[in-house]
Design an enzyme around this catalytic site. Sequence first.
Site, PDB file in Angstrom:
ATOM      1  N   LYS A   1       0.859  -1.193   0.000  1.00  0.00           N
ATOM      2  CA  LYS A   1       0.000   0.000   0.000  1.00  0.00           C
ATOM      3  C   LYS A   1       0.885   1.229   0.000  1.00  0.00           C
ATOM      4  O   LYS A   1       2.026   1.179   0.477  1.00  0.00           O
ATOM      5  CB  LYS A   1      -0.887   0.007   1.249  1.00  0.00           C
ATOM      6  CG  LYS A   1      -2.163   0.809   1.088  1.00  0.00           C
ATOM      7  CD  LYS A   1      -3.208   0.048   0.296  1.00  0.00           C
ATOM      8  CE  LYS A   1      -4.498   0.804   0.144  1.00  0.00           C
ATOM      9  NZ  LYS A   1      -5.567  -0.065  -0.394  1.00  0.00           N
TER      10      LYS A   1
ATOM     11  N   GLY B   1     -20.701   6.378   2.341  1.00  0.00           N
ATOM     12  CA  GLY B   1     -19.810   6.653   1.213  1.00  0.00           C
ATOM     13  C   GLY B   1     -20.641   6.870  -0.035  1.00  0.00           C
ATOM     14  O   GLY B   1     -21.737   6.300  -0.185  1.00  0.00           O
TER      15      GLY B   1
ATOM     16  N   GLY C   1     -18.595   7.394  -3.098  1.00  0.00           N
ATOM     17  CA  GLY C   1     -17.484   7.487  -4.039  1.00  0.00           C
ATOM     18  C   GLY C   1     -17.525   6.319  -5.001  1.00  0.00           C
ATOM     19  O   GLY C   1     -18.592   5.755  -5.280  1.00  0.00           O
ATOM     20  N   ASN C   2     -16.348   5.924  -5.472  1.00  0.00           N
ATOM     21  CA  ASN C   2     -16.278   4.879  -6.491  1.00  0.00           C
ATOM     22  C   ASN C   2     -16.956   3.587  -6.041  1.00  0.00           C
ATOM     23  O   ASN C   2     -17.792   3.026  -6.752  1.00  0.00           O
ATOM     24  CB  ASN C   2     -14.804   4.639  -6.847  1.00  0.00           C
ATOM     25  CG  ASN C   2     -14.663   3.524  -7.844  1.00  0.00           C
ATOM     26  OD1 ASN C   2     -14.609   2.358  -7.486  1.00  0.00           O
ATOM     27  ND2 ASN C   2     -14.660   3.873  -9.108  1.00  0.00           N
TER      28      ASN C   2
END
Length: 428
Positions: free
Chosen positions: A107, A219, A221-222
């Site tokens: 990451k 959320g 988002g994507n």
Amino acid sequence: MSNPSFNAFDMAQSQFDNIAEMLDLDQATRDLLRTPMREYHFNIPIRMDDGNMKIFRGFRVQHNDARGPGKGGVRFHPMETIDTVRALSMWMTWKTAAVDIPLGGSKGGIICDPHNLSLNEQEQLCRGWVRQIARNVGPVMDIPAPDVMTNAQHMLWMLDEFEVIHGGRYPGFITGKPVGVGGSLGRKEATGYGVIITLREMLKELEIRPMDTTASIQGFGNVAQHAIELYHQLGGKTVCVACWDQKDQKSYSFKRATGVNLEELRQITNSFGGIDKSKAKNIGYEVLDGDDWLKQDVDILIPAALENQITMENVGFIGGSVKIIVEGANGPTEPGADQIIKERGIHMIPDLIANAGGVTCSYFEQVQNNMNYYWPRDEVLSKLDAKMTASYIAVSDLARKKHLYMRDAAYVIAIGRVAQASKDRGWI
Ligand code: NAD
């Protein structure tokens, strides 16, 4: 990140320690797997648009690559910490192993707030990050991807810089690229669709029809938007979504009891997944507190924003109607809250498998890059469906056979595979 006393790496290590006990792993295996193999910390100097130099802090953590090259996103976040990146790299190792793809876990991140950066400054940051790490990543070593607040454009700038440094075309260096420049059809929607594929399988087991269910989602988002898209295609109804408001520096929940309209909400959402409050009110949404998404009278909760969102402080808000939690985000449930959810008998589809659709499709993207031959969207999505379904069934079967919580079953499979690969290589 919302709670400064929370440490994601402590949480990842304590999850690992529990499973290490369960699997009776020897000391060398525990020592190898509870910390990252390698980590890089560096400064990224950027000339800002006003002419001043500014130094940003960047990271790449490579947790384990016994099963294949490291894989994991790069995040932009003002509250990014090395411990969050360490935790996320460890979770990537378990995730790639849980869905049995030949990759390890990594990451990366940059401490920054892209809301306050021009596109030019964001491009310089992407290129600067690659310049610092270009010799320690690559298609056969460690492959970055998009994550929170990074997107296909950021990936392409990173690829371009990597190719300038290495003098060639290496599309397999990074995934989540735009289609037409080495990206895969279906990648954009893969994580959110994967979330719903695992949910579909659980509903099948529980003999509940998707069209008879309602959901509330954190959320927008994507991951969340694509999860909503497929969930609605299956006939489900989303009644509430929550997201972050950059101006107010707090989150809000947006509710419409008759069901949210995905396209309508997309029209009033910025590129960071923030919904415009006053426009939402104008089109009939109630604007509620940030935690109110948890209080809804729904069958399904999908945290798909950030880590550490369901905590000891708010787990009690979860309504009595909730039967299933599907973790779209990485590490959204604090261990104490997880224990309470387990005791309440709510079914959990853990992040390790629920949100593995993104990395699975990233793997497909790399395979296509290596062949230099690209599959149609339907082919990508049907391969994604097959992989996600098989992974869900393997975890669910083990959970049933050994009377394990789904999260523990996913960890047992994943950690067992990584330990075996490390042993076979002679590392332990
Ligand atoms: P994104 O940046 O596109 O969207 C994040 C959303 O969360 C936004 O709507 C934002 O407003 C909201 N949000 C942020 N902080 C919040 C808070 N405190 N309270 C309420 N809402 C908040 O990110 P994404 O790509 O959709 O990723 C979401 C989660 O899924 C992250 O945990 C990420 O690590 C994980 N994930 C993403 C992918 C992927 O392919 N994008 C893959 C696997 C896992």
